[in-house]
Design a protein around this motif. Sequence first.
Motif, PDB file in Angstrom:
ATOM      1  N   LEU A 116      -0.061   0.056   6.403  1.00  0.00           N
ATOM      2  CA  LEU A 116      -0.686   0.888   5.369  1.00  0.00           C
ATOM      3  C   LEU A 116       0.131   2.136   5.053  1.00  0.00           C
ATOM      4  N   LEU A 117       1.373   2.182   5.568  1.00  0.00           N
ATOM      5  CA  LEU A 117       2.286   3.309   5.331  1.00  0.00           C
ATOM      6  C   LEU A 117       1.661   4.640   5.724  1.00  0.00           C
ATOM      7  N   ALA A 118       0.864   4.628   6.792  1.00  0.00           N
ATOM      8  CA  ALA A 118       0.236   5.845   7.332  1.00  0.00           C
ATOM      9  C   ALA A 118      -0.670   6.546   6.325  1.00  0.00           C
ATOM     10  N   ASP A 119      -1.099   5.834   5.306  1.00  0.00           N
ATOM     11  CA  ASP A 119      -2.006   6.421   4.301  1.00  0.00           C
ATOM     12  C   ASP A 119      -3.420   6.398   4.868  1.00  0.00           C
ATOM     13  N   SER A 120      -3.877   7.554   5.385  1.00  0.00           N
ATOM     14  CA  SER A 120      -5.165   7.614   6.077  1.00  0.00           C
ATOM     15  C   SER A 120      -6.343   7.271   5.175  1.00  0.00           C
ATOM     16  N   GLU A 121      -6.170   7.428   3.868  1.00  0.00           N
ATOM     17  CA  GLU A 121      -7.246   7.075   2.946  1.00  0.00           C
ATOM     18  C   GLU A 121      -7.528   5.569   2.972  1.00  0.00           C
ATOM     19  N   LYS A 122      -6.538   4.799   3.427  1.00  0.00           N
ATOM     20  CA  LYS A 122      -6.693   3.354   3.477  1.00  0.00           C
ATOM     21  C   LYS A 122      -7.030   2.844   4.878  1.00  0.00           C
ATOM     22  N   PHE A 123      -7.113   3.749   5.850  1.00  0.00           N
ATOM     23  CA  PHE A 123      -7.450   3.321   7.206  1.00  0.00           C
ATOM     24  C   PHE A 123      -8.864   2.742   7.239  1.00  0.00           C
ATOM     25  N   PRO A 124      -9.145   1.790   8.129  1.00  0.00           N
ATOM     26  CA  PRO A 124     -10.496   1.216   8.233  1.00  0.00           C
ATOM     27  C   PRO A 124     -11.557   2.297   8.445  1.00  0.00           C
ATOM     28  N   ALA A 125     -12.717   2.085   7.884  1.00  0.00           N
ATOM     29  CA  ALA A 125     -13.791   3.082   7.933  1.00  0.00           C
ATOM     30  C   ALA A 125     -14.282   3.360   9.340  1.00  0.00           C
ATOM     31  N   ASP A 126     -14.108   2.400  10.257  1.00  0.00           N
ATOM     32  CA  ASP A 126     -14.625   2.594  11.611  1.00  0.00           C
ATOM     33  C   ASP A 126     -13.605   3.243  12.550  1.00  0.00           C
ATOM     34  N   TRP A 127     -12.461   3.665  12.023  1.00  0.00           N
ATOM     35  CA  TRP A 127     -11.468   4.312  12.875  1.00  0.00           C
ATOM     36  C   TRP A 127     -11.903   5.723  13.240  1.00  0.00           C
ATOM     37  N   LEU A 128     -11.571   6.136  14.429  1.00  0.00           N
ATOM     38  CA  LEU A 128     -11.852   7.487  14.907  1.00  0.00           C
ATOM     39  C   LEU A 128     -11.131   8.537  14.060  1.00  0.00           C
ATOM     40  N   PHE A 129      -9.969   8.178  13.547  1.00  0.00           N
ATOM     41  CA  PHE A 129      -9.128   9.106  12.792  1.00  0.00           C
ATOM     42  C   PHE A 129      -9.896   9.831  11.695  1.00  0.00           C
ATOM     43  N   LYS A 130     -10.729   9.109  10.992  1.00  0.00           N
ATOM     44  CA  LYS A 130     -11.412   9.684   9.829  1.00  0.00           C
ATOM     45  C   LYS A 130     -12.474  10.718  10.201  1.00  0.00           C
ATOM     46  N   HIS A 131     -12.848  10.798  11.465  1.00  0.00           N
ATOM     47  CA  HIS A 131     -13.998  11.634  11.840  1.00  0.00           C
ATOM     48  C   HIS A 131     -13.704  12.598  12.994  1.00  0.00           C
ATOM     49  N   ARG A 132     -12.435  12.729  13.381  1.00  0.00           N
ATOM     50  CA  ARG A 132     -12.078  13.492  14.570  1.00  0.00           C
ATOM     51  C   ARG A 132     -11.705  14.944  14.298  1.00  0.00           C
ATOM     52  N   TRP A 133     -11.741  15.365  13.043  1.00  0.00           N
ATOM     53  CA  TRP A 133     -11.171  16.667  12.702  1.00  0.00           C
ATOM     54  C   TRP A 133     -12.187  17.798  12.614  1.00  0.00           C
ATOM     55  N   GLY A 134     -13.380  17.620  13.184  1.00  0.00           N
ATOM     56  CA  GLY A 134     -14.405  18.647  13.060  1.00  0.00           C
ATOM     57  C   GLY A 134     -14.399  19.698  14.143  1.00  0.00           C
ATOM     58  N   LYS A 135     -13.530  19.579  15.145  1.00  0.00           N
ATOM     59  CA  LYS A 135     -13.546  20.524  16.261  1.00  0.00           C
ATOM     60  C   LYS A 135     -13.285  21.947  15.787  1.00  0.00           C
ATOM     61  N   GLY A 136     -14.189  22.854  16.175  1.00  0.00           N
ATOM     62  CA  GLY A 136     -14.024  24.267  15.863  1.00  0.00           C
ATOM     63  C   GLY A 136     -14.418  24.662  14.459  1.00  0.00           C
ATOM     64  N   LYS A 137     -14.845  23.714  13.640  1.00  0.00           N
ATOM     65  CA  LYS A 137     -15.229  24.032  12.270  1.00  0.00           C
ATOM     66  C   LYS A 137     -16.744  24.130  12.162  1.00  0.00           C
ATOM     67  N   LYS A 138     -17.203  25.188  11.528  1.00  0.00           N
ATOM     68  CA  LYS A 138     -18.645  25.391  11.364  1.00  0.00           C
ATOM     69  C   LYS A 138     -19.238  24.337  10.428  1.00  0.00           C
ATOM     70  N   ASN A 139     -20.422  23.903  10.779  1.00  0.00           N
ATOM     71  CA  ASN A 139     -21.171  22.943   9.962  1.00  0.00           C
ATOM     72  C   ASN A 139     -20.406  21.643   9.711  1.00  0.00           C
ATOM     73  N   THR A 140     -19.493  21.328  10.631  1.00  0.00           N
ATOM     74  CA  THR A 140     -18.770  20.072  10.528  1.00  0.00           C
ATOM     75  C   THR A 140     -18.922  19.309  11.839  1.00  0.00           C
ATOM     76  N   PRO A 141     -19.994  18.550  11.974  1.00  0.00           N
ATOM     77  CA  PRO A 141     -20.235  17.840  13.227  1.00  0.00           C
ATOM     78  C   PRO A 141     -19.195  16.748  13.459  1.00  0.00           C
ATOM     79  N   SER A 142     -18.792  16.610  14.706  1.00  0.00           N
ATOM     80  CA  SER A 142     -17.834  15.568  15.065  1.00  0.00           C
ATOM     81  C   SER A 142     -18.606  14.338  15.534  1.00  0.00           C
ATOM     82  N   VAL A 143     -18.931  13.488  14.577  1.00  0.00           N
ATOM     83  CA  VAL A 143     -19.689  12.272  14.891  1.00  0.00           C
ATOM     84  C   VAL A 143     -19.149  11.111  14.060  1.00  0.00           C
ATOM     85  N   LEU A 144     -19.340   9.918  14.582  1.00  0.00           N
ATOM     86  CA  LEU A 144     -18.991   8.718  13.840  1.00  0.00           C
ATOM     87  C   LEU A 144     -20.131   8.370  12.875  1.00  0.00           C
TER      88      LEU A 144
END
Length: 373
Positions: free
Chosen positions: A238-266
Amino acid sequence: MPELAEVSRIVHFLRQHLVGKTLSKVSVQNDDIVYGKAGTTAADFQKAVVGKKVVSAGQQGKYFWIAMASPPHVVMHFGMAGWLKIRDADTYYYRTDKPEDKEWPPKYWKFLLETDGEPKTEAAFVDFRRLARIRLVDCPADEIRNYSPLKENGPDPAADKDVVTEDWLAKKLRSKKVPIKALLLDQANISGIGNWMGDEILYHSKIHPEQYSNTLTDGQIKNLHSAMHYVCSTSVDLLADSEKFPADWLFKHRWGKGKKNTPSVLPNGDKITFVTVGGRTSAVVPSVQKKTRLAARDIDDVDASSASAKAKRKREPATKEEKEPENSEDVTPKKKAGPKKQTKTSIKTEDEAETRAVEELSSARRRSARLRK
């Protein structure tokens, strides 16, 4: 830091836009870190490639190269924030609307390449943090991987599938006693896996990043091997295009650490937590990734409890029975214990020593943090 998948994206564009063309113009910016720490200079780089034809481009993990019609060849590493831009090509693996990203030449460029013929290609290597490395390797083009720095690195799981077999992985894991995440990040073991790819692989294999590598069962090793090839192959295809990564990948939901009102959940509601392993922050899904054997944090907790108990005993006042008798001459004096001799540990390879040092430093930091609480 760009990892195996992101570097593969650049190699794709190099093959598409530079291979088969001659570099008619080469401009350089002197940088005694980006070039100098790799054993060359900007002037040497310019002299080596100007007027030369690019015959191929390749990759081993986080390193990549452009092979010229004759030696030396250019081997590069992006470091933390380096990148290679090609004018009017979408080389970035994330979308940006910043006006400065559309400027040409771009800011912080280290070299600019221009090809002959039409349509000509313009490329620029950029790095504002100066942690990237650009070097020249004098060898036959098809032997680049047999020379430093590539020969010191492990196989690439995407390019070397015939090497990274389940049996090979089992032997590697059982030969070391380190947290599995730290082993995956050590480029001397396997090339190209960085923080997000390591977390993704461990999530899909249902293994906790702190579990020691030599405690994994045959079933876990099988799952790890399968997940490694799945994550690496999919992200590269997928040429590292994260927009095309599978929906169930952790990658799409792992970036909430330390951000207000951004829960880190699948999407299914499973919570994502964060732990430090090998000096790096790791995203973990506790409901999926459970420790099945003794792991790094468990060892640290035992050590910390033991140290705390010893300190407590030292602070307790001596009882009457423990106090020294008034007539000390009636007691045979005990010899003071000298310092214990340390047994030298035989470290077979440089990468084992480095991995151990990272692990011990990380453990010491966690113990210190707990004792301060």
